[in-house]
Design an enzyme around this catalytic site. Sequence first.
Site, mmCIF file in Angstrom:
data_model
loop_
_atom_site.group_PDB
_atom_site.id
_atom_site.type_symbol
_atom_site.label_atom_id
_atom_site.label_comp_id
_atom_site.label_asym_id
_atom_site.label_seq_id
_atom_site.Cartn_x
_atom_site.Cartn_y
_atom_site.Cartn_z
ATOM 1 N N ASP A 15 -43.998 10.025 -0.215
ATOM 2 C CA ASP A 15 -43.074 10.153 -1.353
ATOM 3 C C ASP A 15 -43.730 9.418 -2.522
ATOM 4 O O ASP A 15 -44.742 8.728 -2.356
ATOM 5 C CB ASP A 15 -41.724 9.493 -0.994
ATOM 6 C CG ASP A 15 -40.732 9.525 -2.155
ATOM 7 O OD1 ASP A 15 -40.580 10.590 -2.781
ATOM 8 O OD2 ASP A 15 -40.120 8.478 -2.451
ATOM 9 N N SER A 16 -43.100 9.539 -3.699
ATOM 10 C CA SER A 16 -43.616 8.827 -4.867
ATOM 11 C C SER A 16 -43.417 7.313 -4.745
ATOM 12 O O SER A 16 -44.076 6.548 -5.435
ATOM 13 C CB SER A 16 -42.892 9.324 -6.116
ATOM 14 O OG SER A 16 -41.502 9.117 -5.961
ATOM 15 N N TYR A 47 -42.265 10.673 -10.043
ATOM 16 C CA TYR A 47 -42.849 12.017 -10.113
ATOM 17 C C TYR A 47 -41.904 12.978 -10.859
ATOM 18 O O TYR A 47 -42.341 13.968 -11.421
ATOM 19 C CB TYR A 47 -43.052 12.589 -8.706
ATOM 20 C CG TYR A 47 -44.251 12.096 -7.929
ATOM 21 C CD1 TYR A 47 -44.998 10.993 -8.324
ATOM 22 C CD2 TYR A 47 -44.633 12.764 -6.761
ATOM 23 C CE1 TYR A 47 -46.087 10.573 -7.569
ATOM 24 C CE2 TYR A 47 -45.726 12.357 -6.018
ATOM 25 C CZ TYR A 47 -46.445 11.258 -6.419
ATOM 26 O OH TYR A 47 -47.529 10.854 -5.679
ATOM 27 N N CYS A 78 -40.086 14.014 -0.315
ATOM 28 C CA CYS A 78 -39.835 13.971 -1.751
ATOM 29 C C CYS A 78 -39.381 15.371 -2.183
ATOM 30 O O CYS A 78 -40.097 16.348 -1.937
ATOM 31 C CB CYS A 78 -41.127 13.577 -2.466
ATOM 32 S SG CYS A 78 -41.000 13.645 -4.256
ATOM 33 N N ASN A 79 -38.214 15.432 -2.807
ATOM 34 C CA ASN A 79 -37.708 16.742 -3.248
ATOM 35 C C ASN A 79 -38.563 17.326 -4.366
ATOM 36 O O ASN A 79 -38.771 18.533 -4.431
ATOM 37 C CB ASN A 79 -36.268 16.611 -3.742
ATOM 38 C CG ASN A 79 -35.275 16.506 -2.610
ATOM 39 O OD1 ASN A 79 -34.726 17.494 -2.172
ATOM 40 N ND2 ASN A 79 -35.065 15.301 -2.106
ATOM 41 N N THR A 80 -39.036 16.458 -5.261
ATOM 42 C CA THR A 80 -39.810 16.942 -6.410
ATOM 43 C C THR A 80 -41.090 17.620 -5.919
ATOM 44 O O THR A 80 -41.444 18.714 -6.360
ATOM 45 C CB THR A 80 -40.140 15.762 -7.347
ATOM 46 O OG1 THR A 80 -38.951 15.018 -7.584
ATOM 47 C CG2 THR A 80 -40.722 16.240 -8.656
ATOM 48 N N GLU A 165 -35.921 1.866 -7.161
ATOM 49 C CA GLU A 165 -37.218 1.170 -7.041
ATOM 50 C C GLU A 165 -37.054 -0.324 -7.341
ATOM 51 O O GLU A 165 -37.767 -1.157 -6.804
ATOM 52 C CB GLU A 165 -38.262 1.790 -7.998
ATOM 53 C CG GLU A 165 -38.733 3.186 -7.576
ATOM 54 C CD GLU A 165 -39.631 3.195 -6.323
ATOM 55 O OE1 GLU A 165 -40.504 2.325 -6.198
ATOM 56 O OE2 GLU A 165 -39.432 4.093 -5.473
ATOM 57 N N CYS A 197 -32.688 14.251 -3.996
ATOM 58 C CA CYS A 197 -33.806 13.327 -4.262
ATOM 59 C C CYS A 197 -33.716 12.281 -3.167
ATOM 60 O O CYS A 197 -32.627 11.755 -2.904
ATOM 61 C CB CYS A 197 -33.657 12.675 -5.638
ATOM 62 S SG CYS A 197 -34.842 11.331 -5.930
ATOM 63 N N THR A 198 -34.840 11.985 -2.526
ATOM 64 C CA THR A 198 -34.774 11.078 -1.372
ATOM 65 C C THR A 198 -34.514 9.622 -1.775
ATOM 66 O O THR A 198 -34.256 8.792 -0.908
ATOM 67 C CB THR A 198 -36.069 11.174 -0.537
ATOM 68 O OG1 THR A 198 -37.193 11.002 -1.404
ATOM 69 C CG2 THR A 198 -36.160 12.513 0.170
ATOM 70 N N HIS A 199 -34.581 9.326 -3.062
ATOM 71 C CA HIS A 199 -34.196 7.977 -3.500
ATOM 72 C C HIS A 199 -32.672 7.795 -3.481
ATOM 73 O O HIS A 199 -32.182 6.688 -3.300
ATOM 74 C CB HIS A 199 -34.682 7.712 -4.928
ATOM 75 C CG HIS A 199 -36.127 7.309 -5.033
ATOM 76 N ND1 HIS A 199 -37.157 8.187 -4.777
ATOM 77 C CD2 HIS A 199 -36.705 6.128 -5.370
ATOM 78 C CE1 HIS A 199 -38.305 7.554 -4.964
ATOM 79 N NE2 HIS A 199 -38.065 6.311 -5.322
HETATM 80 N N1 DGL Z 1 -37.904 10.652 -4.162
HETATM 81 C C1 DGL Z 1 -38.406 11.720 -4.923
HETATM 82 C C2 DGL Z 1 -37.605 12.985 -4.838
HETATM 83 O O1 DGL Z 1 -37.023 13.215 -3.798
HETATM 84 C C3 DGL Z 1 -39.052 11.458 -6.241
HETATM 85 C C4 DGL Z 1 -38.403 10.590 -7.238
HETATM 86 C C5 DGL Z 1 -39.348 10.420 -8.401
HETATM 87 O O2 DGL Z 1 -40.460 9.954 -8.164
HETATM 88 O O3 DGL Z 1 -38.959 10.783 -9.520
HETATM 89 O O4 DGL Z 1 -37.599 13.798 -5.716
#
Ligand code: DGL
Length: 287
Positions: A15-16, A47, A78-80, A165, A197-199
């Site tokens: 992931d990012s 990302y 990571c979804n992105t 983060e 988004c996994t965050h």
């Molecule tokens: N956790 C990531 C996602 O699922 C990326 C978040 C990011 O880096 O902007 O999209």
Amino acid sequence: MADAGESAAPLGVFDSGLGGLTVVHALLEELPAEHIIYLGDTARVPYGTRSAETVVRYARSCAKVLTDRGVKALVIACNTVSAVALDILRAELDLPIIGVVEPGAQAGAREAEARAKALGSPVKIGVLGTQGTIASGAYPRAVSQISTRLEVVGQAAPLLVPLVEEGWLEGEVPELAVRRYLEPLIGAGAGVVVLGCTHYPLLKSVIERVAAEIAGHPIPVVDSAHAASAMVVEWISQGRIAAAPRGERAASARLEVLVTDRPASFADVASRFLGERVPEVFQIDLS
Ligand code: DGL
């Protein structure tokens, strides 16, 4: 899909930044026998605000680090990246690759259909995601493969990634940011919210509380990280690439964590989230 090789080989997850740990958390519960190598590209997070071309370039470099370490399969936590680079990586790399958008869309569709049945009227799926994920249209596309009756509304929620983060997971500031993003989504008729988004699962309790306040009743909140881990578990057992039979531990079982910047602050937030299971966090250079 190519042969996945030795089952004792590690599973690569990236992931990012910290977000992919929500997938690792679920994987550690379900697959305690696996050796997992996690890479968080903390030098280049976020990302979600970057162009698709840049995300593809970053994704290739993350995937290379993991394939160079001999992983048997890749989980794009990571979804992105899943939204813009999954097909490219699948075409370029000779190993199984799983992303988070498809399982997230499936779980959201299941929840929306169950709720529509209970209410006797259609329910829209609201997706909270990064700018990149929402702009890519990946969720509406994935949902339309499941059912053409389901409608998807999206809302980019870019401020939630830096909050996670920073480890800022509760209190007034995350609540205000979450409210700012949920109001238009629920206003547009979302009756189920997918955390695209996994965050965001790290903010799930705030999201559930604020969504219920806005709607005046509880709104189901679906976590794409959890849905993805369930798909990995099924796919590992079907592909017969598990490190050990279900329920048994393997000698190779461990979690290795790599980041591209600030290992100490990553270790701090990660251990609050994963408990004692976070080992030493190593810094690597992707350039
Ligand atoms: N956790 C990531 C996602 O699922 C990326 C978040 C990011 O880096 O902007 O999209």
